[in-house]
Enzyme design. Structure first.
Site, short mmCIF file in Angstrom:
data_model
loop_
_atom_site.label_atom_id
_atom_site.label_comp_id
_atom_site.label_asym_id
_atom_site.label_seq_id
_atom_site.Cartn_x
_atom_site.Cartn_y
_atom_site.Cartn_z
CG HIS A 55 -39.24 9.75 19.90
ND1 HIS A 55 -38.91 9.13 18.56
CD2 HIS A 55 -39.89 10.75 19.52
CE1 HIS A 55 -38.96 10.09 17.88
NE2 HIS A 55 -39.64 10.99 18.17
CB CYS A 109 -37.88 13.11 15.91
SG CYS A 109 -39.75 13.43 15.66
CD GLN A 127 -41.19 3.26 11.38
OE1 GLN A 127 -40.35 2.46 11.23
NE2 GLN A 127 -40.77 4.53 11.45
CB SER A 150 -37.54 6.44 11.82
OG SER A 150 -38.81 6.44 11.28
CG HIS A 153 -37.15 5.44 18.14
ND1 HIS A 153 -37.79 6.55 17.63
CD2 HIS A 153 -36.84 4.67 17.14
CE1 HIS A 153 -38.29 6.42 16.44
NE2 HIS A 153 -37.58 5.17 16.23
#
Length: 159
Positions: A55, A109, A127, A150, A153
């Protein structure tokens, strides 16, 4: 029933709207009012038990942790993050850059150092919006933008 013993896979929770207790299947995240009398069954989606994905995460100022290895204090808006993500997705789709190249350069990330590779994971690990998108992709397929706590993505299923 102060020390109520629940069958495996169930949690007792308190409803914020009604103040009543309910029971949550930890595998499927489905809830019910009645006390469960048998173990919770994992989701039987018919799909794989695990997937492997890469991702590219773009955080924004409303992300749950608006900092990353790239930027100590992320100030961009969610809309700006989405625009960046869309441009990365277009570059990948057009063959101008590989997913791994862009993830290494731009993902917020720590998986960036692995080209965005998250390794194999099962249901209930990520998630919910991320999990749903990851498990719905075919191997090699690239997701549309996915919004989580977060950030935003794009996901590519690799296995």
């Amino acid at each position: 029933m102060a020390d109520e013993q629940l069958p495996p896979g169930w949690e007792k929770r308190l409803s914020r709207s009604t103040g009543q207790h309910y029971y949550l299947n930890i595998y499927t995240k489905e809830s019910q009012w009645d006390t469960p009398d048998k173990p919770a069954e994992p989701a039987s989606s018919g799909g794989p038990e695990q997937v492997q994905c890469s991702h590219l995460l773009v955080k924004h100022r409303n992300s749950r942790r608006p900092s990353s290895w790239r930027e100590e204090n992320i100030a961009r808006t969610k809309e700006e993050a989405l625009e960046l993500l869309k441009s990365y997705r277009e570059q990948i789709a057009a063959g101008k850059a590989s997913f791994a190249e862009l993830a290494q350069k731009y993902s917020d990330c720590s998986s960036a150092r692995r080209g965005g590779d998250l390794g194999p994971f099962g249901r209930g690990t990520m998630q919910k919006p991320f999990e749903e998108a990851a498990f719905s992709l075919k191997v090699g397929e690239l997701s549309e933008p996915v919004d989580t706590d977060s950030g935003v993505h794009i996901i590519m299923r690799t296995v």
